[in-house]
Design a protein around this motif. Structure first.
Motif, PDB file in Angstrom:
ATOM      1  N   VAL A 221       0.701  -1.163   0.004  1.00  0.00           N
ATOM      2  CA  VAL A 221      -0.071   0.074  -0.168  1.00  0.00           C
ATOM      3  C   VAL A 221       0.870   1.211   0.070  1.00  0.00           C
ATOM      4  CG1 VAL A 221      -1.933   1.365   1.258  1.00  0.00           C
ATOM      5  CG2 VAL A 221      -2.061  -1.091   1.017  1.00  0.00           C
ATOM      6  N   SER A 222       1.911   1.040   0.921  1.00  0.00           N
ATOM      7  CA  SER A 222       2.879   2.272   0.837  1.00  0.00           C
ATOM      8  C   SER A 222       3.348   2.638  -0.818  1.00  0.00           C
ATOM      9  CB  SER A 222       3.966   2.157   1.946  1.00  0.00           C
ATOM     10  OG  SER A 222       4.986   3.212   1.675  1.00  0.00           O
ATOM     11  N   GLU A 223       3.944   1.518  -1.371  1.00  0.00           N
ATOM     12  CA  GLU A 223       4.503   1.706  -2.516  1.00  0.00           C
ATOM     13  C   GLU A 223       3.418   2.194  -3.537  1.00  0.00           C
ATOM     14  OE1 GLU A 223       6.343  -1.896  -3.309  1.00  0.00           O
ATOM     15  OE2 GLU A 223       8.035  -1.613  -1.986  1.00  0.00           O
ATOM     16  N   LEU A 228       1.695   6.952  -6.842  1.00  0.00           N
ATOM     17  CA  LEU A 228       0.870   8.069  -7.042  1.00  0.00           C
ATOM     18  C   LEU A 228       1.384   9.444  -6.905  1.00  0.00           C
ATOM     19  CD1 LEU A 228      -2.265   8.843  -8.016  1.00  0.00           C
ATOM     20  CD2 LEU A 228      -2.726   8.615  -5.456  1.00  0.00           C
ATOM     21  N   ALA A 229       2.094   9.359  -5.921  1.00  0.00           N
ATOM     22  CA  ALA A 229       2.841  10.836  -5.576  1.00  0.00           C
ATOM     23  C   ALA A 229       3.995  11.007  -6.373  1.00  0.00           C
ATOM     24  CB  ALA A 229       3.446  10.633  -4.115  1.00  0.00           C
ATOM     25  N   HIS A 321      11.857   5.030   0.519  1.00  0.00           N
ATOM     26  CA  HIS A 321      10.414   5.064   0.626  1.00  0.00           C
ATOM     27  C   HIS A 321      10.019   6.569   1.198  1.00  0.00           C
ATOM     28  CE1 HIS A 321      10.613   0.867   0.362  1.00  0.00           C
ATOM     29  NE2 HIS A 321       9.345   0.859  -0.179  1.00  0.00           N
ATOM     30  N   THR A 322      10.804   6.925   2.322  1.00  0.00           N
ATOM     31  CA  THR A 322      10.345   8.056   3.040  1.00  0.00           C
ATOM     32  C   THR A 322      10.842   9.261   1.851  1.00  0.00           C
ATOM     33  OG1 THR A 322      10.466   7.204   5.090  1.00  0.00           O
ATOM     34  CG2 THR A 322      10.630   9.504   5.003  1.00  0.00           C
ATOM     35  N   GLY A 354       1.956   7.246   3.571  1.00  0.00           N
ATOM     36  CA  GLY A 354       2.825   6.488   3.133  1.00  0.00           C
ATOM     37  C   GLY A 354       4.137   6.090   4.267  1.00  0.00           C
ATOM     38  N   VAL A 355       4.469   6.801   4.935  1.00  0.00           N
ATOM     39  CA  VAL A 355       5.445   6.743   5.801  1.00  0.00           C
ATOM     40  C   VAL A 355       4.811   5.772   7.169  1.00  0.00           C
ATOM     41  CG1 VAL A 355       7.092   7.919   7.762  1.00  0.00           C
ATOM     42  CG2 VAL A 355       6.957   8.784   5.354  1.00  0.00           C
ATOM     43  N   ALA A 356       3.662   6.089   7.488  1.00  0.00           N
ATOM     44  CA  ALA A 356       3.028   5.303   8.338  1.00  0.00           C
ATOM     45  C   ALA A 356       2.750   3.932   7.951  1.00  0.00           C
ATOM     46  CB  ALA A 356       1.615   5.923   8.715  1.00  0.00           C
ATOM     47  N   PHE A 357       2.615   3.562   6.802  1.00  0.00           N
ATOM     48  CA  PHE A 357       2.316   2.400   6.394  1.00  0.00           C
ATOM     49  C   PHE A 357       3.629   1.610   6.292  1.00  0.00           C
ATOM     50  CE2 PHE A 357      -1.745   3.543   4.311  1.00  0.00           C
ATOM     51  CZ  PHE A 357      -2.645   2.598   4.917  1.00  0.00           C
TER      52      PHE A 357
END
Length: 442
Positions: A221-223, A228-229, A321-322, A354-357
């Motif tokens: 989900v984070s990826e 999208l971002a 990721h972050t 995204g960071v939370a996931f």
């Protein structure tokens, strides 16, 4: 009137003429004839004394020279071409003079405007036009700091010439990015061989991970949020009017981030933070050919686990990721107009989510996220602070601290001809079709 002749001793005669007493004007008559002259002298004397006692009248206002073109042509002006402007002024002035042929003709609008003062501070100023927040140059304009009328002199070159495309610099910047990405993937392939065995080494204590149960579905989900971002940030760059300038700046920033990341994760190898994430088995020996193969294998998957090719572990400090999530928000906030503030807040929320996931999936330690946020924001803001600071050299002025970065030489080469921030304007990147949507956004 009478005459008499007298003979002189030498024998010559001399005639003497005389006026009779009854024909001579009397003294009273002579004084009477001189009285008008005396009276006029007295009046002139009184007027002169009154004029001397009164204050001098103000000088007449200067008249506008309608023949400025003819007079300026006689001046010795070198290096400045006033021909076009003088012709236009002379045409307006002559037209106004031709219309007002009679002495009492009404002045034209052009003559009335010429008679107005150039800077009338006492006059009521017209309401100012709304500031164009799409142009960051206006944020540093003196008109923002003063309420009085300010005349700003143009830079001397057309606006388009201030931001040349210089496509070859974008290519150089992209080559730098590709080199840094290759170094990052090579570092990961080497770190994978030095990774502690998760069967014998437990994850490090973490204030967040120790209190949150791992969820494997959170990492995909984070990826997806990252995709999208990053796509939104990419669209902002592609449709930007000065896309090549923005692209080369981002290529340099992303390249530096990957270069720093390759160093930090290589010097200190942390044990796995997740106990369920799949990692490829280690090889018995590491050869240059094996490292290159792993490098291209990771590049083909864009560093995402959802592609099934990010199977080499150990890239913890700091979180990639972050880094991508935060950088996507910074790009959209910097290079899109403020009227799109809902999009800015959406990207900010997407980065936070995204960071939370990532932490929920135990994909990274919390320290990885904190360091990634700090390095990404500091590098992005330092780079754009250099765009506003003019270069200074010499012992008198000193060199600013921001210009002491080791990569400043590359920055100076890329931004040599670009003057500060670029306007937030957009157009269609292809010759067809031309739409009005981007002109409205600009």
């Amino acid at each position: 009137m009478y005459q008499s002749s007298i003979q002189q001793p030498n024998g010559e005669w001399m005639t003497i003429s005389a006026r009779s007493p009854d024909k001579e004007p009397s003294p009273v008559t002579q004084i009477t004839l001189a009285e008008p002259l005396v009276e006029s002298v007295r009046v002139a004397a009184r007027a002169a004394s009154a004029l001397a006692a009164s204050p001098p009248p103000p000088p007449p206002p200067p008249r506008c020279d309608a023949d400025i073109a003819a007079h300026t042509a006689r001046d010795e002006i070198k290096g400045i071409n006033f021909e076009a402007r003088l012709k236009r002024n002379d045409l307006n002035n002559n037209a106004s003079r031709q219309q007002s042929t009679t002495p009492h003709a009404m002045p034209s609008q052009a003559e009335l405007m010429q008679r107005q003062p150039l800077l009338a501070r006492a006059a009521k100023l017209a309401p100012a036009a709304p500031a164009d927040d799409s142009d960051p140059d206006l944020e540093h304009s003196p008109a923002r700091a003063h309420q009085d009328f300010v005349v700003e002199i143009a830079a001397g070159a057309p606006r388009e010439d201030r931001y040349p495309k210089e496509i070859w610099k974008a290519i150089v910047s992209f080559c730098f990015l590709f080199l840094c990405v290759c170094i990052n993937m090579m570092s990961l392939s080497l770190v994978h061989e030095r990774l502690p065995d998760r069967n014998t080494t437990a994850p490090l204590p973490d204030a967040v991970l120790d209190n949150v149960a791992a969820r494997d579905w959170a990492l995909p989900v984070s990826e997806y949020i990252i995709m999208l971002a990053s796509s939104t940030a990419m669209a902002v760059v592609v449709f930007h009017k000065h896309r090549f300038i923005v692209a080369r700046r981002l290529f340099l920033i992303i390249g530096l981030l990957y270069l720093y990341r390759s160093v930090t994760m290589f010097v200190t190898v942390l044990p796995m933070s997740s106990t369920t994430y799949y990692c490829s088995p280690k090889s018995n020996g590491t050869t240059p050919l094996l490292v290159v193969r792993r490098m291209f294998y990771l590049i083909s998957g864009f560093g995402l686990s959802i592609n099934g090719k990010h199977t080499y572990c150990g890239d913890f400090i700091y979180s990639g990721h972050t880094m991508v999530l935060v950088l996507s928000y910074l790009v959209v906030a910097e290079y899109s107009p403020r009227k799109l503030w809902p999009l800015h807040w959406a990207l900010w929320g997407a980065a936070l989510l995204g960071v939370a996931f990532v932490l929920l999936a135990h994909g990274h330690y919390t320290v990885d996220v904190v360091i990634a946020y700090y390095i990404t924001t500091r590098l992005f803001w330092t780079f754009h602070a250099l765009l506003l600071a003019p270069p200074r050299h010499g012992p008198a002025g000193g060199q600013p601290m921001t210009q002491r970065e080791w990569w400043y030489w590359l920055f100076a080469y890329l931004e040599r001809n670009a003057r500060g921030p670029v306007p937030r304007r957009y157009d269609w990147p292809l010759p067809w079709p031309r739409a009005k949507l981007f002109s409205r956004l600009s």
